[in-house]
Motif scaffolding. Sequence first.
Motif, PDB file in Angstrom:
ATOM      1  N   THR A  11     -55.870  65.920 -14.019  1.00  0.00           N
ATOM      2  CA  THR A  11     -56.618  64.903 -14.008  1.00  0.00           C
ATOM      3  C   THR A  11     -58.135  64.669 -14.069  1.00  0.00           C
ATOM      4  O   THR A  11     -58.621  65.513 -15.182  1.00  0.00           O
ATOM      5  N   ILE A  13     -61.766  63.521 -15.509  1.00  0.00           N
ATOM      6  CA  ILE A  13     -62.730  64.508 -16.136  1.00  0.00           C
ATOM      7  C   ILE A  13     -61.158  64.916 -17.874  1.00  0.00           C
ATOM      8  O   ILE A  13     -61.217  64.745 -19.092  1.00  0.00           O
ATOM      9  N   ARG A  33     -53.481  74.611 -12.016  1.00  0.00           N
ATOM     10  CA  ARG A  33     -52.700  75.179 -11.256  1.00  0.00           C
ATOM     11  C   ARG A  33     -51.368  74.980 -10.704  1.00  0.00           C
ATOM     12  O   ARG A  33     -50.751  75.058 -10.192  1.00  0.00           O
ATOM     13  N   ARG A  34     -51.234  73.407 -10.622  1.00  0.00           N
ATOM     14  CA  ARG A  34     -50.138  72.530 -10.064  1.00  0.00           C
ATOM     15  C   ARG A  34     -49.769  72.125 -10.980  1.00  0.00           C
ATOM     16  O   ARG A  34     -49.989  71.184 -11.789  1.00  0.00           O
ATOM     17  N   ASP A  50     -54.012  79.852 -12.591  1.00  0.00           N
ATOM     18  CA  ASP A  50     -55.098  80.241 -11.533  1.00  0.00           C
ATOM     19  C   ASP A  50     -56.096  80.473 -12.395  1.00  0.00           C
ATOM     20  O   ASP A  50     -55.881  82.345 -12.649  1.00  0.00           O
ATOM     21  N   ALA A  51     -56.961  79.754 -13.268  1.00  0.00           N
ATOM     22  CA  ALA A  51     -58.186  80.297 -14.162  1.00  0.00           C
ATOM     23  C   ALA A  51     -59.007  81.254 -13.506  1.00  0.00           C
ATOM     24  O   ALA A  51     -59.826  81.888 -14.494  1.00  0.00           O
ATOM     25  N   ASN A  74     -62.859  73.218 -17.964  1.00  0.00           N
ATOM     26  CA  ASN A  74     -63.845  71.556 -17.611  1.00  0.00           C
ATOM     27  C   ASN A  74     -63.215  72.261 -16.078  1.00  0.00           C
ATOM     28  O   ASN A  74     -63.998  71.964 -14.728  1.00  0.00           O
ATOM     29  N   TYR A 131     -72.252  75.562  -4.990  1.00  0.00           N
ATOM     30  CA  TYR A 131     -72.033  74.403  -6.769  1.00  0.00           C
ATOM     31  C   TYR A 131     -72.668  74.513  -7.676  1.00  0.00           C
ATOM     32  O   TYR A 131     -72.773  74.486  -8.772  1.00  0.00           O
ATOM     33  N   LYS A 135     -73.456  76.227 -11.199  1.00  0.00           N
ATOM     34  CA  LYS A 135     -72.762  75.372 -12.916  1.00  0.00           C
ATOM     35  C   LYS A 135     -74.115  75.864 -13.661  1.00  0.00           C
ATOM     36  O   LYS A 135     -74.369  75.366 -14.696  1.00  0.00           O
ATOM     37  N   GLY A 162     -73.264  63.232 -14.814  1.00  0.00           N
ATOM     38  CA  GLY A 162     -74.055  63.122 -12.837  1.00  0.00           C
ATOM     39  C   GLY A 162     -72.475  62.431 -11.849  1.00  0.00           C
ATOM     40  O   GLY A 162     -71.612  63.019 -12.905  1.00  0.00           O
ATOM     41  N   VAL A 164     -69.543  61.247 -11.179  1.00  0.00           N
ATOM     42  CA  VAL A 164     -68.205  60.867 -12.210  1.00  0.00           C
ATOM     43  C   VAL A 164     -67.023  60.103 -10.966  1.00  0.00           C
ATOM     44  O   VAL A 164     -66.725  60.658 -10.111  1.00  0.00           O
ATOM     45  N   THR A 167     -61.847  60.520  -9.879  1.00  0.00           N
ATOM     46  CA  THR A 167     -61.617  61.832  -9.799  1.00  0.00           C
ATOM     47  C   THR A 167     -61.165  62.896  -9.058  1.00  0.00           C
ATOM     48  O   THR A 167     -60.929  61.839  -8.018  1.00  0.00           O
ATOM     49  N   GLU A 168     -61.060  64.020  -8.811  1.00  0.00           N
ATOM     50  CA  GLU A 168     -59.998  64.365  -7.142  1.00  0.00           C
ATOM     51  C   GLU A 168     -61.732  64.706  -7.214  1.00  0.00           C
ATOM     52  O   GLU A 168     -61.239  65.897  -5.784  1.00  0.00           O
TER      53      GLU A 168
HETATM   54  N1  LIG Z   1     -66.748  64.111 -10.560  1.00  0.00           N
HETATM   55  C1  LIG Z   1     -68.175  64.733 -10.903  1.00  0.00           C
HETATM   56  O1  LIG Z   1     -68.919  63.509 -10.905  1.00  0.00           O
HETATM   57  C2  LIG Z   1     -68.836  65.324 -11.481  1.00  0.00           C
HETATM   58  C3  LIG Z   1     -69.609  65.286 -11.641  1.00  0.00           C
HETATM   59  C4  LIG Z   1     -70.711  66.642 -12.591  1.00  0.00           C
HETATM   60  C5  LIG Z   1     -69.216  67.430 -12.712  1.00  0.00           C
HETATM   61  N2  LIG Z   1     -67.664  67.239 -12.494  1.00  0.00           N
HETATM   62  C6  LIG Z   1     -67.377  68.918 -13.128  1.00  0.00           C
HETATM   63  O2  LIG Z   1     -66.355  68.666 -14.592  1.00  0.00           O
HETATM   64  C7  LIG Z   1     -65.082  69.014 -14.160  1.00  0.00           C
HETATM   65  C8  LIG Z   1     -63.962  68.315 -14.238  1.00  0.00           C
HETATM   66  O3  LIG Z   1     -64.587  67.569 -12.690  1.00  0.00           O
HETATM   67  P1  LIG Z   1     -63.361  65.828 -12.121  1.00  0.00           P
HETATM   68  O4  LIG Z   1     -64.673  65.414 -11.741  1.00  0.00           O
HETATM   69  O5  LIG Z   1     -62.194  66.087 -12.832  1.00  0.00           O
HETATM   70  O6  LIG Z   1     -62.575  66.629 -11.050  1.00  0.00           O
HETATM   71  P2  LIG Z   1     -60.886  66.926 -10.396  1.00  0.00           P
HETATM   72  O7  LIG Z   1     -59.799  65.655 -10.476  1.00  0.00           O
HETATM   73  O8  LIG Z   1     -60.880  67.834  -9.001  1.00  0.00           O
HETATM   74  O9  LIG Z   1     -60.437  68.060 -11.716  1.00  0.00           O
HETATM   75  C9  LIG Z   1     -61.076  69.838 -11.624  1.00  0.00           C
HETATM   76  C10 LIG Z   1     -59.581  70.055 -12.335  1.00  0.00           C
HETATM   77  O10 LIG Z   1     -59.829  71.503 -12.366  1.00  0.00           O
HETATM   78  C11 LIG Z   1     -58.698  71.865 -12.066  1.00  0.00           C
HETATM   79  N3  LIG Z   1     -58.783  73.527 -11.315  1.00  0.00           N
HETATM   80  C12 LIG Z   1     -60.032  73.095 -10.070  1.00  0.00           C
HETATM   81  N4  LIG Z   1     -60.022  74.582 -10.037  1.00  0.00           N
HETATM   82  C13 LIG Z   1     -58.952  75.449 -10.680  1.00  0.00           C
HETATM   83  C14 LIG Z   1     -58.223  76.927 -11.100  1.00  0.00           C
HETATM   84  N5  LIG Z   1     -58.745  77.914 -10.597  1.00  0.00           N
HETATM   85  N6  LIG Z   1     -57.889  77.253 -11.819  1.00  0.00           N
HETATM   86  C15 LIG Z   1     -56.834  76.152 -12.959  1.00  0.00           C
HETATM   87  N7  LIG Z   1     -57.793  74.895 -12.843  1.00  0.00           N
HETATM   88  C16 LIG Z   1     -58.299  75.334 -11.514  1.00  0.00           C
HETATM   89  C17 LIG Z   1     -57.693  71.598 -10.675  1.00  0.00           C
HETATM   90  O11 LIG Z   1     -56.032  71.572 -10.752  1.00  0.00           O
HETATM   91  P3  LIG Z   1     -55.433  71.809  -9.957  1.00  0.00           P
HETATM   92  O12 LIG Z   1     -56.666  72.160  -8.209  1.00  0.00           O
HETATM   93  O13 LIG Z   1     -54.486  71.746 -10.115  1.00  0.00           O
HETATM   94  O14 LIG Z   1     -55.847  73.194 -10.501  1.00  0.00           O
HETATM   95  C18 LIG Z   1     -58.318  69.868 -11.652  1.00  0.00           C
HETATM   96  O15 LIG Z   1     -57.725  69.146 -12.467  1.00  0.00           O
HETATM   97  C19 LIG Z   1     -65.519  69.814 -12.898  1.00  0.00           C
HETATM   98  O16 LIG Z   1     -65.776  71.370 -13.359  1.00  0.00           O
HETATM   99  C20 LIG Z   1     -66.135  69.239 -11.831  1.00  0.00           C
HETATM  100  O17 LIG Z   1     -67.457  70.243 -10.998  1.00  0.00           O
HETATM  101  C21 LIG Z   1     -67.855  66.620 -11.918  1.00  0.00           C
END
Ligand SMILES: NC(=O)c1ccc[n+]([C@@H]2O[C@H](COP(=O)([O-])OP(=O)(O)OC[C@H]3O[C@@H](n4cnc5c(N)ncnc54)[C@H](OP(=O)(O)O)[C@@H]3O)[C@@H](O)[C@H]2O)c1
Length: 227
Positions: A11, A13, A33-34, A50-51, A74, A131, A135, A162, A164, A167-168
């Motif tokens: 999903t 990023i 995980r999914r 699950d990482a 990621n 959180y 980080k 910052g 984004v 995403t979920e």
């Molecule tokens: N979106 C923002 O504004 C933002 C800003 C700064 C930093 N970030 C960072 O960017 C990264 C990606 O986030 P995103 O925005 O793309 O959100 P996202 O769509 O929720 O992506 C997170 C991904 O990590 C997987 N995940 C979470 N926990 C896990 C686990 N224990 N084991 C394996 N996989 C796991 C999820 O899949 P499953 O649930 O299927 O496991 C999901 O695909 C994250 O590290 C987040 O903290 C995001």
Amino acid sequence: MRTAVVTGGGTGIGRAIALALVDQGLAVTITGRRASVLAEVPGVRYAAFDATDPAAVAAALPDLPSEVDVLVNNAGGVISHDDTKTRWLANYESNVVSAVLVTEALTPRLAANGRVITLGSIAGRRGGGSYGAAKAAVEAWTADLAGELGPRGITANVVSPGLVVDTEFFGDSMTEQRLATLVGQTKNGRAGTPADVAALVAFLASEQAGHITGQVLAVNGGAHLGR
Ligand SMILES: NC(=O)c1ccc[n+]([C@@H]2O[C@H](COP(=O)([O-])OP(=O)(O)OC[C@H]3O[C@@H](n4cnc5c(N)ncnc54)[C@H](OP(=O)(O)O)[C@@H]3O)[C@@H](O)[C@H]2O)c1
């Protein structure tokens, strides 16, 4: 062919990073995980686990490449919980322990001149409770990793986004007002996209980026500067 593993690649990023690396000609394995979500991403292999679970990481090793040129840690996100200790530990596990476990498991498989890129966050330096603290820990851990892996020609960097969208990450918690506030903190007046982050990760993953290590590189439209 160079290989990559992108955790959380189903999903947001991570998905954009995986597709950018496929575009660069890498053979990419995504994790999460999914399995049903991972299976929807075109042009990649996947392994569902699950990482944060050491046994699950070990069990997944046969499904990951025997040599890894690029590892992108990621997986992560914000975990809400009313109980303070539960919340702090859960955010640490999700954002730090996940990256540490996968990296340690794959360290023997990292190619000479490999790349380890871990997702941080603007929250790591601006606050953001458990959180943001997690980080910030990713940054400290990456500094160690750069020293440990440097003699093998492997770089270790943090990419720190910052806001984004697409995403979920925010689930249904994002309000119009909060979005406007966060966009208003940028200097270019827009939210970041997964592609914005993927472009930097793709460069750091490239062979040209071999002298960039131990860095925290932000992708936030200047939001860290304040107003
Ligand atoms: N979106 C923002 O504004 C933002 C800003 C700064 C930093 N970030 C960072 O960017 C990264 C990606 O986030 P995103 O925005 O793309 O959100 P996202 O769509 O929720 O992506 C997170 C991904 O990590 C997987 N995940 C979470 N926990 C896990 C686990 N224990 N084991 C394996 N996989 C796991 C999820 O899949 P499953 O649930 O299927 O496991 C999901 O695909 C994250 O590290 C987040 O903290 C995001």
